[in-house]
Design an enzyme around this catalytic site. Structure first.
Site, PDB file in Angstrom:
ATOM      1  N   PRO A   1     -26.024  47.463  29.704  1.00  0.00           N
ATOM      2  CA  PRO A   1     -26.933  47.275  28.559  1.00  0.00           C
ATOM      3  C   PRO A   1     -26.233  47.372  27.207  1.00  0.00           C
ATOM      4  O   PRO A   1     -26.608  46.676  26.258  1.00  0.00           O
ATOM      5  CB  PRO A   1     -27.959  48.396  28.747  1.00  0.00           C
ATOM      6  CG  PRO A   1     -28.000  48.609  30.228  1.00  0.00           C
ATOM      7  CD  PRO A   1     -26.586  48.414  30.692  1.00  0.00           C
TER       8      PRO A   1
ATOM      9  N   GLU B   1     -12.085  32.501  36.810  1.00  0.00           N
ATOM     10  CA  GLU B   1     -13.501  32.558  36.451  1.00  0.00           C
ATOM     11  C   GLU B   1     -13.877  31.430  35.497  1.00  0.00           C
ATOM     12  O   GLU B   1     -14.884  30.745  35.687  1.00  0.00           O
ATOM     13  CB  GLU B   1     -13.828  33.908  35.814  1.00  0.00           C
ATOM     14  CG  GLU B   1     -15.290  34.036  35.408  1.00  0.00           C
ATOM     15  CD  GLU B   1     -15.616  35.381  34.787  1.00  0.00           C
ATOM     16  OE1 GLU B   1     -16.807  35.684  34.639  1.00  0.00           O
ATOM     17  OE2 GLU B   1     -14.673  36.126  34.441  1.00  0.00           O
TER      18      GLU B   1
ATOM     19  N   ARG C   1     -36.581   2.257  32.344  1.00  0.00           N
ATOM     20  CA  ARG C   1     -37.748   2.453  31.488  1.00  0.00           C
ATOM     21  C   ARG C   1     -37.833   1.355  30.434  1.00  0.00           C
ATOM     22  O   ARG C   1     -36.871   1.121  29.691  1.00  0.00           O
ATOM     23  CB  ARG C   1     -37.644   3.822  30.810  1.00  0.00           C
ATOM     24  CG  ARG C   1     -38.704   4.102  29.757  1.00  0.00           C
ATOM     25  CD  ARG C   1     -40.074   4.295  30.343  1.00  0.00           C
ATOM     26  NE  ARG C   1     -41.003   4.829  29.349  1.00  0.00           N
ATOM     27  CZ  ARG C   1     -42.312   4.941  29.546  1.00  0.00           C
ATOM     28  NH1 ARG C   1     -42.836   4.544  30.704  1.00  0.00           N
ATOM     29  NH2 ARG C   1     -43.086   5.452  28.614  1.00  0.00           N
TER      30      ARG C   1
ATOM     31  N   GLN D   1     -29.927   0.030  20.340  1.00  0.00           N
ATOM     32  CA  GLN D   1     -28.665   0.578  19.866  1.00  0.00           C
ATOM     33  C   GLN D   1     -28.688   2.098  19.734  1.00  0.00           C
ATOM     34  O   GLN D   1     -27.710   2.778  20.038  1.00  0.00           O
ATOM     35  CB  GLN D   1     -28.290  -0.060  18.524  1.00  0.00           C
ATOM     36  CG  GLN D   1     -26.908   0.341  18.029  1.00  0.00           C
ATOM     37  CD  GLN D   1     -26.585  -0.250  16.677  1.00  0.00           C
ATOM     38  OE1 GLN D   1     -27.076   0.235  15.664  1.00  0.00           O
ATOM     39  NE2 GLN D   1     -25.797  -1.310  16.661  1.00  0.00           N
TER      40      GLN D   1
ATOM     41  N   GLN E   1     -34.239  14.379  25.507  1.00  0.00           N
ATOM     42  CA  GLN E   1     -34.737  13.637  24.351  1.00  0.00           C
ATOM     43  C   GLN E   1     -34.925  12.155  24.677  1.00  0.00           C
ATOM     44  O   GLN E   1     -35.938  11.543  24.318  1.00  0.00           O
ATOM     45  CB  GLN E   1     -33.751  13.791  23.185  1.00  0.00           C
ATOM     46  CG  GLN E   1     -34.206  13.136  21.887  1.00  0.00           C
ATOM     47  CD  GLN E   1     -35.374  13.879  21.237  1.00  0.00           C
ATOM     48  OE1 GLN E   1     -35.576  15.060  21.510  1.00  0.00           O
ATOM     49  NE2 GLN E   1     -36.127  13.183  20.418  1.00  0.00           N
TER      50      GLN E   1
ATOM     51  N   GLY F   1     -37.941  11.354  26.786  1.00  0.00           N
ATOM     52  CA  GLY F   1     -39.236  11.617  26.180  1.00  0.00           C
ATOM     53  C   GLY F   1     -40.018  12.656  26.963  1.00  0.00           C
ATOM     54  O   GLY F   1     -39.464  13.641  27.459  1.00  0.00           O
TER      55      GLY F   1
END
Length: 380
Positions: free
Chosen positions: A129, A241, A267, A278, A337, A340
């Site tokens: 913590p 890691e 789409r 564009q 984005q 949509g």
């Protein structure tokens, strides 16, 4: 961008991709394997991969593994994350296993490394913590007792502890000249008396845990490496890691890009595919270019580490982790984005990819810490 891979590596990538398409290629399959996305690890699928020899890809041959280097390991990580295979336990397992391989006793190595090959999961716990990026501020204490140590304290953000066999836990066993002195690593069985594992609900599902240790006794045989030298041991594992996290997130970034590309091709709005406009076409071009750059960076650092496995590539590993995690977050946000409203719908999966990438710039050393490390390597 085409990648130059040997025939053997190309076959490995193709085989892993085919497996993921068959076993978790649809949302319905993944929902069934993950309790509708709440669980990030499916042990049965994981053990099937173990049976194919994949989980031991970087484990030395004397422990049943394939003895390959970080290049092959990162190929596996990329393809399984691209294929959305629910095997979240593998990353922490490999990180922990490398520490046991370097610093553990022969008994510890056999227990852990042979377990990895057979599909067992390991966890590692550093954060507390009051100690996240500042690992030297650890307060969980291990006091000497007859034949061992008694540990008291709290750890947090411990990934996969709830289904791991052991936790590689870092605790303070003494005070030295600096705050990084006096840290020791312990092999803690998850069923030991005095250890409580409590899950933390997150936007990514059930993945991380709080650990509460109350008078938890561990014998001397549980110490991993040299008592008091845990900090140096941790530093020795940072290459691995960061490369693991970079490879995982680059696979997710590739998946998000391909899913976005498929969507903008199909789409239609205003009588044509939206990808032909564009404003989206150029964003796709930028994302593709950044992906190619990240892939080249990761491959180059992997090759360097395999060529000099004893060398610490602090700058290069931090660059790979920084670039791949930040890029994965960027591409999933861009994908959401461009899609949509459908980007927010669970049906299409972009929102799940976004949730998996956001935390990647925090765990394993935040992006800010990676930039600090890179800057220091230039004498700043």
């Amino acid at each position: 961008m085409p990648r130059v891979l040997s025939d053997e590596r190309r076959d490995l990538v193709r085989t892993i991709a085919d497996f993921c398409r068959r076993e978790c290629g649809t949302k319905e399959q993944r929902d069934k394997l993950t309790d509708d996305g709440q669980e990030q690890h499916n042990q049965k699928l994981y053990e099937r991969m173990a049976a194919l020899g994949w989980l031991g890809i970087a484990v030395p041959e004397e422990y049943g593994g394939a003895g390959q280097g970080i290049t092959d390991l990162c190929l596996f990580l990329q393809e399984t994350s691209y294929g959305l295979a629910p095997i979240s336990g593998f990353g922490t397992t490999v990180i922990a296993a490398a520490a046991y391989e370097k610093f553990g006793t022969e008994e510890q190595r056999r227990t852990v490394l042979e377990g990895v090959v057979n599909g067992r999961v390991e966890a590692i716990s550093m954060s507390e913590p009051g100690a996240g990026s500042d690992v030297g501020a650890l307060a969980c204490r291990a006091e000497r007792a007859d034949g061992g140590y008694v540990i008291n304290g709290q750890k947090t953000w411990c990934s996969n502890a709830h289904f791991a066999d052991h936790i590689l836990l870092i605790a303070r066993t003494g005070q030295g000249g600096g705050k990084h002195d006096g840290l020791t690593q312990f092999m803690v069985p998850t069923g030991v008396d005095g250890l409580q594992i409590r899950g933390i609900d997150t936007m990514g599902g059930k993945d991380v845990n709080d650990l509460y240790l109350t008078d938890c006794f561990l014998p001397d045989s549980a110490v991993v490496g040299t008592p008091g030298e845990g900090w140096a041991q941790l530093m020795a594992g940072l290459n691995l890691e960061r490369m693991i996290l970079a490879a995982l997130m680059l696979g997710v970034a590739r998946r998000a890009f391909d899913d976005t590309l498929t969507y903008v091709r199909q789409r239609e709005q205003f009588g044509r595919p939206i990808g032909s406009f564009q404003v989206l076409k150029h964003r796709i071009a930028d994302m593709a270019t950044e992906l190619a750059c990240a892939q080249l960076l990761l491959d180059d650092v992997c090759a360097a580490i395999d060529a000099e496995p004893g060398r610490v590539f602090a700058r290069e590993a931090s660059m790979a982790k920084l670039k791949c995690t930040e890029l994965a977050k960027h591409i999933t946000l861009e994908g959401m984005q461009m899609m949509g409203g459908y980007g927010y719908a669970t049906e299409y999966g972009m929102e799940a990819l976004l949730r998996s990438t956001v935390v990647s710039t925090v765990y394993g050393g935040t992006s800010e810490i990676q930039r600090e490390i890179i800057g220091r390597t230039y004498g700043l």
